[in-house]
Design a protein around this motif. Sequence first.
Motif: not given
Length: 167
Positions: A7-8, A11-12, A14-15, A108, A111-112, A115, A119, A150
Amino acid sequence: MELQEINQKLKETRDELLGIINGLNGDQLNRRKDPHSWSISQVCQHLIKTEELYVVAIKRGLKSKEDSSLEHKPLEFLLDRSNKLEAPDIAKPTNEKLENEEIIEKLNNSREKLNEILNTLEDPSILSRRHFTHPVFKEMLLIEWVRSLYLHEQRHIKQINEIKDEF
């Protein structure tokens, strides 16, 4: 690799992608080197479609009731851009020209959806015990589906940077 770590990385990565796209105008996003290559917008469409397809595959894999005895697959080859891979037709982009805000919104949203699944797992280790067949890589554990997202995105960030360098 644990889901938390993955997950980290998601996120990295995608950012980083959003950071690159944010600074580009419509012309830069939609410019193509030639008719056979993808624009940055099309690369992003491909990433969005892929993530949405992966969400469907992961959901299907989670419906399975039997544990998988599959071994982990090495996925780092995804980062090697000299190894050309053909996107399946279902994940290929259209010729539609997208603007910055639309691409970011779609990224977004996809990705939602991912997640939401990740989650709501009562026991995330189920991702390492269930599998689903990937159209290119064949049998894969669900955790590898998530991890490959990723890595796939990092591969295409390299492609986007190559396209940007041609401006």
